[in-house]
Design a protein around this motif. Structure first.
Motif, PDB file in Angstrom:
ATOM      1  N   TYR A 101       0.771  -1.340   0.045  1.00  0.00           N
ATOM      2  CA  TYR A 101       0.010  -0.140   0.021  1.00  0.00           C
ATOM      3  C   TYR A 101       0.902   1.243   0.191  1.00  0.00           C
ATOM      4  CZ  TYR A 101      -3.671  -3.296   0.844  1.00  0.00           C
ATOM      5  OH  TYR A 101      -4.439  -4.389   0.947  1.00  0.00           O
ATOM      6  N   SER A 102       2.002   1.350  -0.083  1.00  0.00           N
ATOM      7  CA  SER A 102       3.146   2.054  -0.059  1.00  0.00           C
ATOM      8  C   SER A 102       4.284   1.932  -0.387  1.00  0.00           C
ATOM      9  CB  SER A 102       3.072   2.966   1.236  1.00  0.00           C
ATOM     10  OG  SER A 102       3.926   4.045   1.403  1.00  0.00           O
ATOM     11  N   ASP A 103       5.177   2.973  -1.066  1.00  0.00           N
ATOM     12  CA  ASP A 103       6.400   2.821  -1.525  1.00  0.00           C
ATOM     13  C   ASP A 103       7.358   2.872  -0.282  1.00  0.00           C
ATOM     14  OD1 ASP A 103       5.876   5.529  -1.161  1.00  0.00           O
ATOM     15  OD2 ASP A 103       6.906   6.157  -3.038  1.00  0.00           O
ATOM     16  N   HIS A 104       6.920   3.231   0.846  1.00  0.00           N
ATOM     17  CA  HIS A 104       7.553   3.109   2.094  1.00  0.00           C
ATOM     18  C   HIS A 104       7.141   2.094   3.039  1.00  0.00           C
ATOM     19  CE1 HIS A 104       9.750   7.108   2.363  1.00  0.00           C
ATOM     20  NE2 HIS A 104       9.019   7.566   1.263  1.00  0.00           N
ATOM     21  N   HIS A 105       8.091   1.380   3.747  1.00  0.00           N
ATOM     22  CA  HIS A 105       7.696  -0.112   4.417  1.00  0.00           C
ATOM     23  C   HIS A 105       7.292   0.483   5.850  1.00  0.00           C
ATOM     24  CE1 HIS A 105       9.893  -1.695   1.186  1.00  0.00           C
ATOM     25  NE2 HIS A 105      10.903  -2.038   1.885  1.00  0.00           N
ATOM     26  N   LEU A 106       6.289  -0.302   6.357  1.00  0.00           N
ATOM     27  CA  LEU A 106       6.013  -0.134   7.894  1.00  0.00           C
ATOM     28  C   LEU A 106       7.115  -0.312   8.723  1.00  0.00           C
ATOM     29  CD1 LEU A 106       2.856  -2.089   7.765  1.00  0.00           C
ATOM     30  CD2 LEU A 106       2.638   0.268   8.559  1.00  0.00           C
ATOM     31  N   LEU A 107       7.380   0.630   9.609  1.00  0.00           N
ATOM     32  CA  LEU A 107       8.688   0.459  10.710  1.00  0.00           C
ATOM     33  C   LEU A 107       8.006   0.649  11.779  1.00  0.00           C
ATOM     34  CD1 LEU A 107      11.704   0.598  11.336  1.00  0.00           C
ATOM     35  CD2 LEU A 107      11.373   3.262  10.696  1.00  0.00           C
ATOM     36  N   HIS A 108       8.449  -0.293  12.904  1.00  0.00           N
ATOM     37  CA  HIS A 108       7.785  -0.290  14.324  1.00  0.00           C
ATOM     38  C   HIS A 108       8.874  -0.988  15.212  1.00  0.00           C
ATOM     39  CE1 HIS A 108       6.944  -4.341  15.027  1.00  0.00           C
ATOM     40  NE2 HIS A 108       6.235  -4.609  13.823  1.00  0.00           N
ATOM     41  N   THR A 109       8.837  -0.381  16.325  1.00  0.00           N
ATOM     42  CA  THR A 109       9.809  -0.828  17.445  1.00  0.00           C
ATOM     43  C   THR A 109       8.802  -1.025  18.699  1.00  0.00           C
ATOM     44  OG1 THR A 109      11.666  -0.555  18.512  1.00  0.00           O
ATOM     45  CG2 THR A 109      10.277   1.346  18.353  1.00  0.00           C
ATOM     46  N   ASP A 110       9.114  -2.064  19.519  1.00  0.00           N
ATOM     47  CA  ASP A 110       8.604  -2.387  20.797  1.00  0.00           C
ATOM     48  C   ASP A 110       9.620  -1.795  21.788  1.00  0.00           C
ATOM     49  OD1 ASP A 110       6.708  -3.462  19.537  1.00  0.00           O
ATOM     50  OD2 ASP A 110       6.980  -5.459  19.949  1.00  0.00           O
ATOM     51  N   LEU A 111       9.201  -0.862  22.717  1.00  0.00           N
ATOM     52  CA  LEU A 111      10.042  -0.241  23.657  1.00  0.00           C
ATOM     53  C   LEU A 111       9.585  -0.968  25.001  1.00  0.00           C
ATOM     54  CD1 LEU A 111       9.289   3.483  22.803  1.00  0.00           C
ATOM     55  CD2 LEU A 111      11.188   1.980  22.091  1.00  0.00           C
ATOM     56  N   ALA A 112      10.704  -1.048  25.691  1.00  0.00           N
ATOM     57  CA  ALA A 112      10.712  -1.630  27.107  1.00  0.00           C
ATOM     58  C   ALA A 112       9.884  -0.698  28.127  1.00  0.00           C
ATOM     59  CB  ALA A 112      12.014  -1.904  27.688  1.00  0.00           C
ATOM     60  N   PRO A 113       9.284  -1.374  29.209  1.00  0.00           N
ATOM     61  CA  PRO A 113       8.536  -0.636  30.314  1.00  0.00           C
ATOM     62  C   PRO A 113       9.273   0.222  30.690  1.00  0.00           C
ATOM     63  CG  PRO A 113       7.690  -2.883  30.225  1.00  0.00           C
ATOM     64  CD  PRO A 113       8.729  -2.921  29.254  1.00  0.00           C
ATOM     65  N   THR A 114       9.044   1.448  31.298  1.00  0.00           N
ATOM     66  CA  THR A 114      10.103   2.533  32.027  1.00  0.00           C
ATOM     67  C   THR A 114      10.100   1.999  33.797  1.00  0.00           C
ATOM     68  OG1 THR A 114       9.382   4.008  30.456  1.00  0.00           O
ATOM     69  CG2 THR A 114      10.533   4.802  32.148  1.00  0.00           C
ATOM     70  N   ARG A 115      11.336   2.140  33.878  1.00  0.00           N
ATOM     71  CA  ARG A 115      11.626   1.904  35.351  1.00  0.00           C
ATOM     72  C   ARG A 115      11.012   2.989  36.069  1.00  0.00           C
ATOM     73  NH1 ARG A 115      17.841   1.280  35.199  1.00  0.00           N
ATOM     74  NH2 ARG A 115      17.456   3.041  33.890  1.00  0.00           N
ATOM     75  N   THR A 116      10.514   2.783  37.230  1.00  0.00           N
ATOM     76  CA  THR A 116       9.971   3.889  38.305  1.00  0.00           C
ATOM     77  C   THR A 116      10.906   4.889  38.358  1.00  0.00           C
ATOM     78  OG1 THR A 116       8.489   2.533  39.181  1.00  0.00           O
ATOM     79  CG2 THR A 116       8.939   4.485  40.225  1.00  0.00           C
ATOM     80  N   SER A 117      10.544   6.315  38.092  1.00  0.00           N
ATOM     81  CA  SER A 117      11.481   7.329  38.336  1.00  0.00           C
ATOM     82  C   SER A 117      10.867   8.528  38.810  1.00  0.00           C
ATOM     83  CB  SER A 117      12.184   7.738  36.959  1.00  0.00           C
ATOM     84  OG  SER A 117      12.933   9.074  36.831  1.00  0.00           O
TER      85      SER A 117
END
Length: 293
Positions: free
Chosen positions: A259-275
């Motif tokens: 559906y596009s000439d650009h690919h889907l790009l994704h990342t999964d981020l780790a949960p943030t430590r309490t700060s």
């Protein structure tokens, strides 16, 4: 009858001719994936199906997605399909840079709006929309919102830089963008930068953030072959998820799409430590950059 119903019901109801949800692949996410961030230039004008675009997004169900080359009408339909066909509810904010009938249709006296959009499963606040002082051959800009990612407020930017062969224009655009990003200790920058990693115009971003792809770095004179996965049909990496601050990528994926000439790009981020560190404050637009919205 269908057209009449669509006119009455408005853009919240799918009207691209899709009466049933498009089947998703077996590995598709069942619900929104917390911490999954995506960027996608959806290609315009490409006359592609918004049903298909929605199915692509639903397959990976990111918490947050930045769209470039987006028309408001298309985003409304994509968002409606995601809700009504796949049960995925997203908030939306826009960063439109021009009104263009050739890009987005509409009446001659009321052409459709074209630019960037952010869809988020979590509420967004403090929207900023800035057009670059020089867009190059077409108006360009960035938008920014604050939303919760990994349990903490995070500033999220979405941009589309000038087209290829306009290096000097992109360099100035990146300077404006980097100036806006710099005050934030925790930020995500999504977008189509129209530049490969080693180009000088991206130096300002590399000095502030890292790419979600841990193997991709602008090593002089250029990255080792194969270390930066390409994100376009012409085998170049133009699309980025830049991370600034305590944001750790767990996995990274590039997904080609019809559906596009650009690919889907994704990342999964780790949960943030309490700060106890305070949430970032809102950045101000760079001096001389017009602000709208």
């Amino acid at each position: 009858m269908t057209v009449a119903c669509a006119a009455l019901l408005g853009p919240s109801t799918p009207t691209d001719g899709a009466l049933f949800n498009r089947p998703l692949p077996p590995q598709a996410a069942e619900n929104v994936v917390p911490g999954r961030v995506m960027t996608w230039n959806i290609c315009n004008p490409c006359d592609e199906s918004n049903v298909g675009r929605a199915a692509e997004i639903a397959t990976y169900a990111p918490q947050l997605i930045g769209l470039q080359e987006a028309c408001v009408r298309d985003v409304e339909k994509i968002r409606a399909y995601l809700k009504h066909l796949y049960g995925l509810n997203y908030h939306v904010e826009y960063g439109m840079v021009l009104r263009n009938r050739g890009r987005c249709g509409g009446w001659p006296w009321r052409p459709g709006a074209f630019g960037q959009a952010i869809l988020s499963a979590t509420p967004m606040t403090e929207r900023t929309h800035v057009e670059y002082p020089d867009g190059g051959s077409e108006d360009r800009g960035y938008m920014a919102v604050t939303t919760t990612v990994g349990g903490r407020p995070t500033r999220v930017f979405n941009t589309h830089l000038a087209q290829r062969r306009q290096e000097a224009v992109r360099a100035e655009q990146t300077r404006v963008l980097a100036t806006a990003v710099a005050p934030y200790e925790r930020a995500i920058v999504l977008g189509d930068f129209n530049a490969v990693p080693e180009t000088p115009e991206l130096t300002g971003m590399w000095s502030l953030a890292t790419d979600a792809d841990p193997q991709c770095r602008p090593s002089p004179p250029e990255p080792a072959p194969g270390t930066c996965e390409t994100t376009t049909d012409w085998h170049a990496k133009f699309d980025y998820i830049f991370l600034r601050g305590e944001l750790t990528p767990l996995r990274h994926a590039v997904r080609p799409t019809p559906y596009s000439d650009h690919h889907l790009l994704h990342t999964d981020l780790a949960p943030t430590r309490t700060s106890r560190r305070a949430a970032p404050t809102a950045a101000q637009p760079p001096a001389g950059a017009p602000r709208s919205g």
